[in-house]
Structure formats: structure tokens, C-alpha cells
Design a protein around this motif. Structure first.
Motif, mmCIF file in Angstrom:
data_model
loop_
_atom_site.group_PDB
_atom_site.id
_atom_site.type_symbol
_atom_site.label_atom_id
_atom_site.label_comp_id
_atom_site.label_asym_id
_atom_site.label_seq_id
_atom_site.Cartn_x
_atom_site.Cartn_y
_atom_site.Cartn_z
ATOM 1 N N HIS A 138 0.810 -1.232 0.000
ATOM 2 C CA HIS A 138 0.000 0.000 0.000
ATOM 3 C C HIS A 138 0.836 1.270 0.000
ATOM 4 O O HIS A 138 0.357 2.326 -0.377
ATOM 5 C CB HIS A 138 -0.984 0.002 1.177
ATOM 6 N N LYS A 139 2.138 1.175 0.443
ATOM 7 C CA LYS A 139 2.954 2.390 0.458
ATOM 8 C C LYS A 139 3.569 2.618 -0.921
ATOM 9 O O LYS A 139 3.816 1.656 -1.650
ATOM 10 C CB LYS A 139 4.058 2.254 1.503
ATOM 11 N N TRP A 140 3.875 3.859 -1.229
ATOM 12 C CA TRP A 140 4.362 4.169 -2.583
ATOM 13 C C TRP A 140 5.664 3.434 -2.890
ATOM 14 O O TRP A 140 5.940 3.077 -4.026
ATOM 15 C CB TRP A 140 4.533 5.686 -2.776
ATOM 16 N N TYR A 141 6.474 3.177 -1.852
ATOM 17 C CA TYR A 141 7.759 2.524 -2.104
ATOM 18 C C TYR A 141 7.680 0.995 -2.043
ATOM 19 O O TYR A 141 8.670 0.310 -2.248
ATOM 20 C CB TYR A 141 8.822 3.027 -1.111
ATOM 21 N N HIS A 142 6.505 0.441 -1.751
ATOM 22 C CA HIS A 142 6.366 -1.013 -1.777
ATOM 23 C C HIS A 142 6.455 -1.514 -3.221
ATOM 24 O O HIS A 142 5.785 -0.964 -4.098
ATOM 25 C CB HIS A 142 5.022 -1.440 -1.194
ATOM 26 N N VAL A 143 7.264 -2.533 -3.427
ATOM 27 C CA VAL A 143 7.429 -3.074 -4.791
ATOM 28 C C VAL A 143 6.155 -3.846 -5.160
ATOM 29 O O VAL A 143 5.932 -4.956 -4.687
ATOM 30 C CB VAL A 143 8.659 -4.011 -4.868
ATOM 31 N N ASP A 144 5.325 -3.223 -5.985
ATOM 32 C CA ASP A 144 4.059 -3.847 -6.355
ATOM 33 C C ASP A 144 3.723 -3.509 -7.823
ATOM 34 O O ASP A 144 2.865 -2.670 -8.106
ATOM 35 C CB ASP A 144 2.944 -3.343 -5.408
ATOM 36 N N PRO A 145 4.410 -4.182 -8.761
ATOM 37 C CA PRO A 145 4.169 -3.877 -10.183
ATOM 38 C C PRO A 145 2.713 -4.075 -10.611
ATOM 39 O O PRO A 145 2.252 -3.392 -11.527
ATOM 40 C CB PRO A 145 5.090 -4.868 -10.920
ATOM 41 N N SER A 146 1.987 -4.970 -9.948
ATOM 42 C CA SER A 146 0.568 -5.159 -10.306
ATOM 43 C C SER A 146 -0.216 -3.882 -10.009
ATOM 44 O O SER A 146 -1.073 -3.470 -10.792
ATOM 45 C CB SER A 146 -0.040 -6.315 -9.506
ATOM 46 N N LYS A 147 0.104 -3.265 -8.870
ATOM 47 C CA LYS A 147 -0.548 -1.986 -8.506
ATOM 48 C C LYS A 147 -0.199 -0.909 -9.535
ATOM 49 O O LYS A 147 -1.070 -0.159 -9.973
ATOM 50 C CB LYS A 147 -0.054 -1.584 -7.115
ATOM 51 N N TRP A 148 1.073 -0.865 -9.944
ATOM 52 C CA TRP A 148 1.496 0.155 -10.919
ATOM 53 C C TRP A 148 0.804 -0.061 -12.262
ATOM 54 O O TRP A 148 0.437 0.877 -12.951
ATOM 55 C CB TRP A 148 3.035 0.132 -11.081
ATOM 56 N N TRP A 149 0.655 -1.321 -12.643
ATOM 57 C CA TRP A 149 -0.042 -1.662 -13.892
ATOM 58 C C TRP A 149 -1.484 -1.157 -13.834
ATOM 59 O O TRP A 149 -1.974 -0.513 -14.760
ATOM 60 C CB TRP A 149 0.012 -3.184 -14.094
ATOM 61 N N ILE A 150 -2.162 -1.423 -12.722
ATOM 62 C CA ILE A 150 -3.567 -1.009 -12.569
ATOM 63 C C ILE A 150 -3.676 0.516 -12.592
ATOM 64 O O ILE A 150 -4.508 1.084 -13.299
ATOM 65 C CB ILE A 150 -4.171 -1.565 -11.247
ATOM 66 N N THR A 151 -2.779 1.197 -11.837
ATOM 67 C CA THR A 151 -2.883 2.663 -11.792
ATOM 68 C C THR A 151 -2.522 3.292 -13.131
ATOM 69 O O THR A 151 -3.041 4.339 -13.474
ATOM 70 C CB THR A 151 -2.003 3.288 -10.684
ATOM 71 N N SER A 152 -1.654 2.633 -13.912
ATOM 72 C CA SER A 152 -1.289 3.231 -15.195
ATOM 73 C C SER A 152 -2.506 3.321 -16.110
ATOM 74 O O SER A 152 -2.657 4.289 -16.847
ATOM 75 C CB SER A 152 -0.150 2.457 -15.860
ATOM 76 N N PHE A 153 -3.400 2.336 -16.036
ATOM 77 C CA PHE A 153 -4.623 2.413 -16.851
ATOM 78 C C PHE A 153 -5.551 3.497 -16.330
ATOM 79 O O PHE A 153 -6.265 4.130 -17.088
ATOM 80 C CB PHE A 153 -5.322 1.053 -16.907
ATOM 81 N N ASN A 154 -5.519 3.681 -15.025
ATOM 82 C CA ASN A 154 -6.319 4.742 -14.430
ATOM 83 C C ASN A 154 -5.816 6.108 -14.905
ATOM 84 O O ASN A 154 -6.588 6.986 -15.255
ATOM 85 C CB ASN A 154 -6.217 4.634 -12.905
#
Ligand SMILES: [Zn+2]
Ligand SMILES: [Zn+2]
Length: 383
Positions: free
Chosen positions: A253-269
Motif C-alpha cells: 500500500h505504500k508508494w515505495y512497496h514493490v508492487d508492479p501489479s498496482k502500478w499496472w492497474i494505476t497506469s490504466f487509471n
């Protein structure tokens, strides 16, 4: 009691597939390298592309979108996840999500299809290799998914779609770029080796992420957070957070947590596609963290018969004020987006003041925990 012989309980198709893919992958690598050519840039890029396409289709598609409904996606993305998720060879969306929803509903119990209480290997891959009477799916827990034409099409044609997207397509791309030897190389690397990597990445979440790591948010079940697993699994390693807040589109949940799935989802947003992201408000996350820290500290104090009542009062007071501050900040940030330019400064100043207040409360609470630790240590030295 019903008895089953070992032979009737084994799912031979899954067993042969799971055991044979690593052997074929290794044999393929050796044979391609020795008889045709060393793997080059094309093999490497096709491996990476299919690793991401199939891996993200599982973590974002199968898991966060279809199982948990943590966000929304337009039909081309659903189709992408259906096609490349099939290429990950982890069964259909319907089967996977039904198992996964049961896993969350009954974690660590007899009704958990991959219960970590049954040991590392069972939760890792053993459960795929046996037929459990309890888990003859009637799919009653995935009715919402059955209304999607794409999902049902994938369910009916899962093996064919998987063979095309997971094996034939990487081979074809390799062949078109570099001819026969590259085609075989891409089949081996983009198809077989990649399948093994994605398989075991997913399996580690069911096994390792329920055995090793920390529990900062909840101790209600065996789920754990681990950075190294998040690194290997497109962010799914923050599994304690995920089990505690399963509707959240993020696992880290933190911005520095390594979570490429989250980044993928937000990129579409960001691209303007409305994804309706569901996220847990910070005040709920912080409250859960304080509760767990308190529980751990109290169990230490109680083991030394040290009274916890006064500490409990101080913690409750701070927790409540911190929650309120965070909630107010959350509300003001929303307000900031919609308010007129002239009142923006006042809202911003209020946010700064609340943040300062929150930081002070946090420091005071830290001191309370420090004092608890000091008392525990003093007592430990005295005995
Ligand atoms: Zn989940
Ligand atoms: Zn889990």
C-alpha cells in the motif's frame, strides 16, 4: 468414513503437467543450446514479454480483478487477461477464482483448498495434484463472473487458448523474427521456462507467503508480508496486508512497496480509463497496525505480570485521535480537488496543521511503546 485409495485421489493430468514442465524446460534449454544455437536477445525479450503478460494476467486479472473485484477493467483488458491467463496454465478464471474465494473465506481450515496448515508442499503444489472430495466446485461462489461472455468462453476453451497463447505464440514470434532455431528457442524460453517461473511464483504465495514473513496488520490467519516474495511475484508478497484488506487493489500500500501489479492497474487509471479503484483508507490501515503492535507488546508484558491497563488507556486515546486526524486529512484532500482557487490555500494550511498534529501523536505513541519495552526489559533483567 469414506476411504480413498491413493490412485483415485491423484489428478493425473495436473500431476504429469506440473512434474513434466520443469523437465521439458530443462531438456529444451540444453537441447536448443547444444544442437541449434545459444539463446539470444530475441529469446530473452520474448521470455520477459510472456513472463509479464502471463504473470500480470494472473496477479492483476485472475487475482485482484476477477477474484476480488478490487477495480474495474474494460473488455479489451478482460480479454487480454483471459488469453494470457490461460497461457499461465493455472486453469480457467472460473476455477481459479472459486478456489481463491474459498481460500480467503476459510483460510487455514479444512475448507481452504490450499491450506498452509497442511504444510509447505501441499499448499505449494500438492493440492493441485490431488482430487479432494471437499473441493468438487459447484462454482456457486463465482456467479458474478459467469455473466461475462469472455470469461465463459475462456472456461470452455481453456486448454486450446492456453496452448495457443502460452506455447504456439512465443514460438511463432521467434520463428518470424529469426527462423527455425529462434522459433524453438522462444518456444523453450517464452513457453516452457516461463511457464515454470510463473507457476512457482504463484505457488509461493500459497505456500511461502503463509509460512515466512511478518504480520503487521493481522494475526487472524497465517498470511505474511515479505519483500523478497513481492519482488518475485509482481507485488503479491505483501500477503498479510492482502488478507487483511482483500478488496484493496494494492497489496503493497505504500508508494515505495514493490508492487508492479498496482502500478499496472494505476497506469490504466492515469490513461483515463475509469478503473474505480478500491483502496483502504489510511486511518483503517494505521489502526490495524496499532492493534497488532499492542497485542504483541501486551503479550510480552503479561508474561511478566506487568499491568497493561494504563498503557491500554493511553493507546486507545492516541489511536482514536490519530484516526480522526487521518480521516480529516483524507476528507480535506478530497475537498481540495473540488474547491475554488481562492479557498485552496486555507484547505492546504489546514492539511499541514493536521499532518503536524498527526506526527506529534505518532511520536507520543512511539514513546508509550518504548516505555512498555523498557518496563519489560527491566523486569526481564530483574528476574
Ligand atoms: Zn486474494
Ligand atoms: Zn493467502
Amino acid at each position: 468414513m469414506t476411504e480413498y485409495s491413493a490412485a483415485t485421489r491423484i489428478n493425473w493430468l495436473n500431476t504429469v503437467f506440473l512434474l513434466l514442465t520443469p523437465i521439458l524446460a530443462l531438456a529444451g534449454v540444453i537441447l536448443h543450446w547444444s544442437l541449434l544455437s545459444a539463446p539470444g536477445l530475441t529469446e530473452f525479450l520474448v521470455f520477459i514479454a510472456f513472463y509479464f503478460a502471463c504473470g500480470l494476467s494472473i496477479t492483476v486479472g485472475y487475482h485482484r480483478l476477477f477474484s476480488h473485484r478490487s477495480h474495474e477493467a474494460s473488455w479489451p483488458l478482460v480479454l487480454f487477461y483471459a488469453i494470457f491467463g490461460a497461457g499461465a496454465f493455472q486453469n480457467s478464471i472460473i476455477e481459479w477464482c472459486s478456489d481463491h474465494r474459498n481460500h480467503h473465506k476459510s483460510t487455514d481450515t479444512e475448507n481452504d483448498p490450499y491450506s498452509a496448515a497442511k504444510g509447505f508442499w501441499y499448499s505449494h503444489m500438492g493440492w493441485v495434484m490431488v482430487e479432494e472430495e471437499n473441493f468438487q466446485n459447484d462454482f456457486s461462489n463465482v456467479k458474478d463472473l459467469q455473466s461475462s461472455k469472455i470469461i465463459m468462453w475462456q472456461h470452455r476453451n481453456i486448454f486450446l487458448i492456453g496452448a495457443i497463447s502460452g506455447i504456439i505464440l512465443p514460438a511463432l514470434i521467434g520463428f518470424l523474427i529469426g527462423g527455425f532455431a529462434t522459433g524453438v528457442g522462444c518456444l523453450v524460453w517464452g513457453g516452457l521456462v516461463r511457464t515454470v517461473f510463473v507457476h512457482h511464483g504463484t505457488f509461493l504465495i500459497n505456500s511461502a507467503a503463509h509460512i515466512w514473513g511478518t504480520q503487521p496488520y493481522s494475526e487472524e490467519n497465517s498470511s505474511r508480508d515479505s519483500f523478497w516474495l513481492a519482488f518475485l511475484t509482481f507485488g503479491e508478497g505483501y500477503h498479510n496486508f492482502h488478507h487483511t484488506f482483500q478488496a484493496d487493489y494494492r497489496n503493497g500500500h505504500k508508494w515505495y512497496h514493490v508492487d508492479p501489479s498496482k502500478w499496472w492497474i494505476t497506469s490504466f487509471n492515469f490513461l483515463g480509463l475509469k478503473s474505480n479503484l478500491k483502496s483502504t483508507p489510511k486511518h483503517s490501515i494505521e489502526a490495524a497496525k496499532i492493534d497488532i503492535k499492542t497485542k504483541k507488546a501486551f503479550s510480552k508484558l503479561e508474561s511478566r505480570n506487568i499491568d497493561t491497563e494504563e498503557f491500554q488507556n493511553q493507546i486507545d486515546e492516541h489511536k482514536s485521535s490519530m484516526r480522526t486526524s487521518l480521516y480529516e486529512i483524507h476528507k480535506l484532500k478530497r475537498e481540495l480537488k473540488n474547491c475554488v482557487a481562492s479557498s485552496k490555500k486555507a484547505v492546504k494550511d489546514k492539511i499541514i496543521e493536521l499532518k503536524k498534529n498527526y506526527a506529534e501523536l505518532k511520536a507520543e505513541l512511539k514513546a508509550v511503546f518504548k516505555e512498555m519495552n523498557r518496563q519489560y526489559k527491566t523486569f526481564a533483567r530483574a528476574v
